[in-house]
Design an enzyme around this catalytic site. Structure first.
Site, PDB file in Angstrom:
ATOM      1  CD  GLU A 509       5.857   7.236   3.250  1.00  0.00           C
ATOM      2  OE1 GLU A 509       5.325   8.143   3.833  1.00  0.00           O
ATOM      3  OE2 GLU A 509       6.890   6.557   4.232  1.00  0.00           O
ATOM      4  CG  HIS A 515      -5.004   8.802   7.041  1.00  0.00           C
ATOM      5  ND1 HIS A 515      -4.281   8.852   8.163  1.00  0.00           N
ATOM      6  CD2 HIS A 515      -6.324   8.968   7.400  1.00  0.00           C
ATOM      7  CE1 HIS A 515      -5.256   8.834   9.044  1.00  0.00           C
ATOM      8  NE2 HIS A 515      -6.362   8.866   8.796  1.00  0.00           N
TER       9      HIS A 515
HETATM   10 ZN   LIG Z   1       4.294   5.822   7.686  1.00  0.00          ZN
END
Ligand SMILES: [Zn+2]
Length: 716
Positions: A509, A515
């Site tokens: 996570e 990201h």
């Molecule tokens: Zn994921």
């Protein structure tokens, strides 16, 4: 694998839930004065007066949502009308950028509401969702299906070569255009009406499914009141069960639930076969108990409606419709990948089953291995083979240490750092917040971490955003991101001690969070994790490679009591056992991928008998009875909202992440040039280009499957 990330649609909101209130006609009934007063103290209507303008969770009350949703839809509708009625010739700025920046208030309330709907729900939140869902769905369809709006978008798209657009602008234009087409803009009015009805029905069924599942998960408990029933269980597991019992008003007893942190250790350590079976079935029968929370019919109805919709959109199946815009492109490519993995995994799983049966026979068990026995005998075998007990690792995986390990990896790779902030409003006492800083100290964004299970939270783990990185009037707007887990809680005076699997989930996570945090894409709709969903798991899964890497464990895996580093012998055993049980792990996952795809490659609308459908597909793929698909249809929430025809995305992305991590193995796991290339070409770029283009720019070539097969011990 059980991880989800909230994924946004082109309109900046969660896909199922969207959009005009004036259409509901006469719903504002309060007198103007009262309405005005309400708006005054409704935080959604004001600039957030908080550090970094994060949502003021301390001020947001449940009765703020509905007025904000309604006003949000109303404002959005006006903005859309202004775009449609613009007197100028359609161009990128007055149409696409104007669309991109529309609906701010609606996104603001939806981002908060749907985040909390997953992690802090209650009856009121569920009622609001139920009331808003059809309105939002209608609002979205009113936009998607507006002929006048589509005409402008199409004009810009068709004359795109006349505008001097940069790469991001070209991509965002293409996404809007295709988004409209995929939303039904090219349909005739009769089909548009059908589509609207289907979308509304689907959004209601999705909500009902989730509500039923939560009720089923919270509704099952195994209460034990005799000490002898606890034999074999580690002390921490017994203590946690006692706390759960107390919280449920069963003080002095022990309660086990279908929540993974409670369920898994019981299956791993309890020699009581009868109790294992009972708890196991409590999990796998969720939504299939023929009670008021039954999900069988809902699943079948959803599948049928999706076929109907696909046909309207000109596709044979829902999967073909869904995959067209993915890296995989079509279901055949997915089946091809799954089939390559299935055969060797099945072979491995069969020999694993034989080994487990062997232990049972040696112990004179005189029964055939069943699915509720798998974990227990696997732990025995692990001990026998590697003199290694997963539970013995937990003291080295204190949650705060693991979290700091993830921070360490991000710092070593990208130079960024994480500073805890106590001045940021949180929505629950378990949430902690961090400011993320660039190497030079400049602000990157905010990260909330919400780690423990509670009744108001759905199961699994996910990452989402309250605000995506983007530019507004030339100014950079920084991201506000959250990651949510359901990890083992602290018990008594001991801290939270994680299992190796939970350690991987935390890193996973965290990868999604990076990201989102490291995006530099100026348009929100293609920023951060707003990418093709079989690409979205690359940044998350690649982080798992660092999680249990010896060089990283040597930094963070310290005993919570003594501070002593994880012993070398443990590292050796971890490494030696890395292929252990991988047949099972791969098979239960790939079986769920097939289940998802089978539902979504149906070519006709006939309503299926859900259990019969499952049984037939299991026979077809040849799954052995000792293993059950990781998810059964009635609690497979991935395929209800967001990952429908897309559960394969994890293994698809694993081809990518395994191959990508090879680059780090070749050059050094903290090699600065490789890290820079990964950050610049993948993490920073969001969905601004085709995933394969981005990938090849990082790696210099298309990914190969070899690294994945090797990692799972499936290489012939
Ligand atoms: Zn994921």
């Amino acid at each position: 694998m059980k991880k989800l990330t909230a994924k946004k649609s082109i309109f900046g909101l969660i896909p199922v839930m969207l959009i005009s209130f004036f259409l509901a006609g006469g719903m504002v009934m309060a007198d103007d004065k009262a309405e005005e007063n309400k708006m005054c103290d409704n935080p959604f209507f004001k600039k957030y007066d908080t550090p970094f303008e994060v949502p003021p969770f301390h001020l947001i009350k449940e009765d703020h949502y509905v007025p904000a949703f309604k006003k949000g839809m109303e404002d959005h509708k006006k903005e859309i009308d202004a775009i449609i009625n613009c007197a100028k010739e359609p161009d990128f700025a007055n149409t696409i950028e104007a669309l991109e920046h529309s609906g701010k208030l609606l996104s603001r309330v939806a981002n908060v509401f749907f985040s909390l709907y997953s992690s802090l729900t209650n009856k009121t939140m569920q009622d609001i969702a139920k009331d808003m869902s059809p309105l939002l769905s209608k609002h979205r369809d009113d936009i998607n299906l507006s002929e006048a709006l589509f005409k402008r978008v199409k004009t810009v798209y068709d004359s795109r070569d006349n505008f001097k657009l940069d790469l991001e602008q070209k991509k965002v234009l293409e996404e809007y255009y295709k988004g409209f087409v995929r939303g039904g803009a090219n349909l005739n009015s009769e089909d548009k009406d059908k589509l609207r009805k289907i979308n509304q029905e689907l959004s209601m069924l999705g909500l009902q499914f989730g509500k039923n599942l939560l009720a089923e998960t919270n509704g099952f408990k195994m209460v034990l009141d005799k000490k002898e029933d606890l034999v074999g269980l580690p002390d921490s597991v017994i203590a946690a069960a006692a706390e759960t019992a107390e919280a449920m008003g069963e003080k002095g007893k022990w309660v086990f639930t279908p929540q993974r942190p409670s369920w898994t250790p019981f299956l791993q350590y309890s020699p009581r076969r009868d109790l294992r079976e009972k708890l196991y079935k409590g999990y796998i029968m969720r939504g299939d108990n023929n009670n008021e929370n039954d999900n069988k019919e809902i699943v079948a109805k959803i599948a049928s409606l999706r076929v109907k919709r696909a046909k309207i959109m000109g596709f044979d199946t829902h999967a073909e419709f869904r995959l067209e815009r993915n890296m995989a492109k079509n279901p055949e490519n997915v089946y091809k990948l799954l089939d390559q993995i299935w055969e060797p995994a099945l072979k491995n799983a069969k020999s694993e089953a034989a080994e487990l049966q062997n232990i049972i026979d040696k112990e004179g068990g005189n029964f055939k291995l069943a699915s509720w026995d798998w974990w227990y005998y696997t732990e025995k075998l692990r001990k026998e083979k590697y003199d290694f007990d997963e539970g013995a690792l937990r003291p080295y995986f204190k949650l705060e240490n693991v979290r700091d390990g993830a921070f360490y990896v991000a710092n070593k790779l990208y130079g960024i750092s994480f500073v805890e902030r106590k001045d940021i409003p949180i929505y629950h006492k378990d949430v902690t917040t961090f400011e993320v800083l660039e190497k030079d100290g400049s602000h990157i964004g905010i990260l909330y971490m919400d780690f423990f299970p509670r009744d108001s939270k759905r199961g699994g783990a996910w990452c989402g955003s309250l605000r995506d990185y983007h530019h507004e009037n030339g100014k950079k707007i920084t991201p506000v991101i959250y990651m949510v887990l359901n990890a083992t809680k602290p018990v008594g005076n001991d801290p939270a001690l994680l299992s190796p699997d939970e350690v991987s989930t935390l890193f996973h996570e965290f990868g999604h969070a990076l990201h989102n945090l490291l995006s530099t894409v100026k348009y929100e709709s293609i920023s951060g994790t707003n990418v093709a969903w079989d690409f979205v798991e690359l940044p998350s899964q690649i982080m798992e490679h660092w999680a249990l890497h010896p060089d990283v464990l040597n930094v963070y895996a310290k005993h919570y009591k003594t501070g002593e580093l994880i012993p070398k012998s443990f590292l050796g055993k971890l490494n030696a056992s890395k292929h252990f049980n991988q047949g099972f792990v791969t098979l239960e996952y790939v079986a769920a991928c097939y289940l998802d795809l089978n539902w979504h490659t149906l070519k006709d609308e006939a309503l299926r008998d859900t259990n019969k459908f499952e049984k037939e597909y299991l026979e077809k793929i040849g799954l052995i009875p000792e293993i059950v698909s990781r998810y059964r249809s009635t609690y497979f929430s991935h395929i209800i909202g967001g990952y429908d025809a897309g559960y394969y995305a994890y293994i698809w992305a694993e081809v990518l992440d395994s191959d990508a991590f090879e680059a780090f193995k070749e050059n050094g796991i903290f090699d600065q040039e490789t890290a820079r290339a990964f950050r610049d070409n993948i993490l920073a770029r969001g969905g601004s280009e085709e995933p394969m283009v981005l990938y090849k720019r990082f790696r210099g070539a298309e990914p190969k499957i070899d690294a994945l097969l090797e990692k799972r011990g499936l290489k012939k």
